[in-house]
Design an enzyme around this catalytic site. Structure first.
Site, PDB file in Angstrom:
ATOM      1  N   GLU A 177      44.549  41.483  52.249  1.00 58.35           N
ATOM      2  CA  GLU A 177      44.348  42.929  52.442  1.00 58.35           C
ATOM      3  C   GLU A 177      43.334  43.339  51.385  1.00 58.35           C
ATOM      4  O   GLU A 177      43.668  43.441  50.202  1.00 58.35           O
ATOM      5  CB  GLU A 177      45.664  43.688  52.225  1.00 58.35           C
ATOM      6  CG  GLU A 177      46.752  43.357  53.230  1.00 58.35           C
ATOM      7  CD  GLU A 177      46.543  44.050  54.566  1.00 58.35           C
ATOM      8  OE1 GLU A 177      45.719  44.966  54.656  1.00 58.35           O
ATOM      9  OE2 GLU A 177      47.196  43.633  55.536  1.00 58.35           O
ATOM     10  N   GLU A 315      32.508  49.804  47.712  1.00 63.54           N
ATOM     11  CA  GLU A 315      33.764  50.530  47.503  1.00 63.54           C
ATOM     12  C   GLU A 315      33.738  51.111  46.086  1.00 63.54           C
ATOM     13  O   GLU A 315      33.557  50.373  45.120  1.00 63.54           O
ATOM     14  CB  GLU A 315      34.929  49.554  47.657  1.00 63.54           C
ATOM     15  CG  GLU A 315      36.266  50.234  47.570  1.00 63.54           C
ATOM     16  CD  GLU A 315      37.412  49.246  47.759  1.00 63.54           C
ATOM     17  OE1 GLU A 315      37.413  48.212  47.087  1.00 63.54           O
ATOM     18  OE2 GLU A 315      38.303  49.542  48.570  1.00 63.54           O
TER      19      GLU A 315
HETATM   20  P1  NAD Z   1      41.765  42.773  41.996  1.00 64.81           P
HETATM   21  O1  NAD Z   1      41.225  42.001  43.128  1.00 64.81           O
HETATM   22  O2  NAD Z   1      40.980  42.840  40.761  1.00 64.81           O
HETATM   23  O3  NAD Z   1      43.199  42.224  41.578  1.00 64.81           O
HETATM   24  C1  NAD Z   1      44.283  42.126  42.479  1.00 64.81           C
HETATM   25  C2  NAD Z   1      45.273  41.122  41.973  1.00 64.81           C
HETATM   26  O4  NAD Z   1      44.691  39.829  41.942  1.00 64.81           O
HETATM   27  C3  NAD Z   1      45.779  41.375  40.552  1.00 64.81           C
HETATM   28  O5  NAD Z   1      47.147  41.024  40.469  1.00 64.81           O
HETATM   29  C4  NAD Z   1      44.928  40.425  39.733  1.00 64.81           C
HETATM   30  O6  NAD Z   1      45.552  40.072  38.498  1.00 64.81           O
HETATM   31  C5  NAD Z   1      44.828  39.231  40.651  1.00 64.81           C
HETATM   32  N1  NAD Z   1      43.662  38.364  40.443  1.00 64.81           N
HETATM   33  C6  NAD Z   1      42.501  38.667  39.816  1.00 64.81           C
HETATM   34  N2  NAD Z   1      41.677  37.598  39.848  1.00 64.81           N
HETATM   35  C7  NAD Z   1      42.313  36.620  40.519  1.00 64.81           C
HETATM   36  C8  NAD Z   1      41.975  35.289  40.896  1.00 64.81           C
HETATM   37  N3  NAD Z   1      40.795  34.759  40.599  1.00 64.81           N
HETATM   38  N4  NAD Z   1      42.877  34.560  41.581  1.00 64.81           N
HETATM   39  C9  NAD Z   1      44.069  35.083  41.932  1.00 64.81           C
HETATM   40  N5  NAD Z   1      44.463  36.324  41.577  1.00 64.81           N
HETATM   41  C10 NAD Z   1      43.582  37.100  40.902  1.00 64.81           C
HETATM   42  O7  NAD Z   1      42.049  44.230  42.591  1.00 64.81           O
HETATM   43  P2  NAD Z   1      42.598  45.531  41.836  1.00 64.81           P
HETATM   44  O8  NAD Z   1      41.503  46.038  40.945  1.00 64.81           O
HETATM   45  O9  NAD Z   1      43.938  45.277  41.248  1.00 64.81           O
HETATM   46  O10 NAD Z   1      42.810  46.529  43.066  1.00 64.81           O
HETATM   47  C11 NAD Z   1      41.786  47.242  43.650  1.00 64.81           C
HETATM   48  C12 NAD Z   1      41.274  46.573  44.915  1.00 64.81           C
HETATM   49  O11 NAD Z   1      42.351  46.326  45.818  1.00 64.81           O
HETATM   50  C13 NAD Z   1      40.303  47.425  45.702  1.00 64.81           C
HETATM   51  O12 NAD Z   1      39.217  46.647  46.131  1.00 64.81           O
HETATM   52  C14 NAD Z   1      41.112  47.890  46.893  1.00 64.81           C
HETATM   53  O13 NAD Z   1      40.378  48.228  48.034  1.00 64.81           O
HETATM   54  C15 NAD Z   1      41.987  46.731  47.136  1.00 64.81           C
HETATM   55  N6  NAD Z   1      43.165  47.146  47.912  1.00 64.81           N
HETATM   56  C16 NAD Z   1      43.278  46.769  49.229  1.00 64.81           C
HETATM   57  C17 NAD Z   1      44.367  47.185  49.987  1.00 64.81           C
HETATM   58  C18 NAD Z   1      44.531  46.803  51.432  1.00 64.81           C
HETATM   59  O14 NAD Z   1      45.625  46.956  51.941  1.00 64.81           O
HETATM   60  N7  NAD Z   1      43.521  46.318  52.118  1.00 64.81           N
HETATM   61  C19 NAD Z   1      45.333  47.962  49.400  1.00 64.81           C
HETATM   62  C20 NAD Z   1      45.183  48.332  48.080  1.00 64.81           C
HETATM   63  C21 NAD Z   1      44.098  47.903  47.339  1.00 64.81           C
END
Ligand code: NAD
Length: 422
Positions: A177, A315
């Site tokens: 997602e 975004e």
């Molecule tokens: P992020 O991708 O930075 O992090 C998400 C999660 O992944 C965190 O727990 C982080 O610690 C972990 N992570 C980071 N690097 C990783 C790696 N290399 N391998 C595995 N895990 C890793 O996102 P964020 O800043 O926490 O959230 C914002 C983003 O989430 C935005 O882009 C938003 O659009 C997206 N989002 C999508 C949905 C959806 O349903 N499509 C919902 C909410 C948020």
């Protein structure tokens, strides 16, 4: 059900933790970030209790079983911290999977408290595991570990790509997602009073919502009128301020962003919009007056935004709305589809059937027609680089199930192959 009950008992405490980390307005935090996730768990528990999932079916001489995928890694973002966990945990548990949960560090306290409540609920040992820490290191291990069968990730598209690539090494199932850049398409016959709804949707949770309608598309002939309405909506109905304090009557509270990093990133993107030549209608990159402290960003609206501009493609994840004009319906659909994303969106028209027809041509997993409200039974998820798979409703459960077929002996052995109707 017991976890949901405990969440209800501790709702005020959970909401307070989320507000303290995320800065989300109190009323929406209680309703959407605590109440809603508890109901998600109830929904999946009731699916099982009411026997509404067919875990077994017979097709000719085959008995087909739906089985849990196994050990699933659930990696979640900070923007709706507990909801992001329960949207995965509910269906994973209902499917019979065991889980490892890793939330994002920006809003970790509420998730720790949630994990304590899960422990108190008394699941069998090993069914729910919780680990916090560095994304690449811990999330990486959760993605590559040979005993993990599936990774369900919500977060940025960039990290989603990485997870998919790493999971490929052992051909793990992935559910992703990811980001969004949803279009709010106002067709030429729509009443322009909908502009205000569009503005408010773009700013939900200070714009830190993956499916927020961040790109408003309007007929070129109505651009000036829409700009005036958008400015009026921002200036007369949005109120920046302390998320714990209720807004003035008739106003909607806009809290700060989650972190210094986001604060800097969002303001830099607003500056980039100005540098690219988009026209600032209201807001801007400067800290809002009276908010020297806190990660507040001015609610910002740009107009004359060309579809190829960075602010129309990337975004932003902050309170920033772009308005672009289109020539005709075809042009509008082309612009709506002109990003790498396809998560949310809206279509407005006086004619519901016309709006549905247009929405069918927009590459997006979900779209709202004339302000149709969010439905928790409907599948939620993206197409293109907004992700793979669906959450919520029965569709969310299917992600955590795999199918096995057993072919049973029949009289006459291979006879059925000769009968196509079989
Ligand atoms: P992020 O991708 O930075 O992090 C998400 C999660 O992944 C965190 O727990 C982080 O610690 C972990 N992570 C980071 N690097 C990783 C790696 N290399 N391998 C595995 N895990 C890793 O996102 P964020 O800043 O926490 O959230 C914002 C983003 O989430 C935005 O882009 C938003 O659009 C997206 N989002 C999508 C949905 C959806 O349903 N499509 C919902 C909410 C948020």
């Amino acid at each position: 059900l017991r976890i949901a009950e405990l969440m209800d008992e501790h709702a005020a405490e959970l909401a307070e933790l989320i507000i303290s980390e995320l800065g989300s307005p109190a009323a929406m935090t209680r309703q959407y970030m605590v109440g809603f996730p508890a109901n998600t768990l109830r929904f999946y528990a009731n699916l099982l209790l009411e026997g509404r999932v067919a875990f077994e079916e017979q097709r000719c001489n085959s008995r087909i079983f739906k089985e849990p995928r196994g050990v699933v890694s659930l990696i979640t973002p900070w923007n709706y911290p507990i909801h992001q966990i329960t949207a995965k945990l509910g269906p994973a548990l209902a499917a019979g999977c065991t889980t490892i949960v890793k939330p994002a560090n920006e809003a970790i306290l509420s998730c720790f408290r949630f994990a304590e409540l899960v422990a108190e609920a008394g699941l069998p040992p090993g069914v729910f595991n919780f680990i916090a820490g560095d994304g690449p290191a811990i999330g990486g291990a959760m993605t590559t570990h040979p005993e993990v069968d599936m990774v369900s990730f919500t977060g940025s598209t960039q990290v989603g790509r990485e997870i998919m690539a790493k999971a490929a090494a052992s051909v793990k199932n992935v559910s992703l997602e990811l980001g969004g850049k949803a279009a709010c398409l106002i067709l030429d016959d729509a009443d322009l009073s909908v502009v205000s709804a569009g503005v408010h949707h773009a700013y939900v949770n200070a714009g830190q919502t993956c499916a927020a309608w961040t790109r408003m598309l309007v007929p070129k002939t109505k651009l000036r009128e829409v700009e005036a309405l958008a400015r009026q909506a921002v200036e007369s109905t949005i109120e920046l301020g302390d998320p714990r304090v209720a807004p003035s009557p008739g106003k909607t509270r806009l809290g700060p962003l989650v972190s210094q990093r986001q604060h800097e990133r969002v303001r830099a993107l607003i500056q980039q919009g100005i540098d690219e030549g988009a026209r600032l209608i209201t807001g801007g990159p400067e800290k809002p007056d009276g908010f020297a402290c806190g990660y507040y960003v001015q609610p910002t609206v740009f107009s004359d935004v060309k579809p190829e501009m960075v602010i129309a493609q990337q975004e932003i994840f902050g309170p920033v709305l772009t308005i672009s004009g289109y020539d005709d319906e075809e042009d509008a659909i082309r612009i709506a589809n002109g990003t790498i994303y396809g998560l949310g969106g809206a279509v407005w028209s006086r004619d519901v059937e016309r709006a549905i027809r247009v929405a069918r041509r927009i590459d997006s997993g979900t779209l709202d027609i004339n302000g149709g409200p969010f439905n928790t039974l409907a599948p939620f998820g993206g197409v293109k680089q907004s992700g793979i798979g669906r959450e919520l409703g029965v569709y969310g459960l299917e992600e955590y199930l795999t199918t096995k077929s057993l072919q049973l002996p029949i009289d006459g052995q291979m006879a059925h192959y000769l009968k196509p109707e079989a």
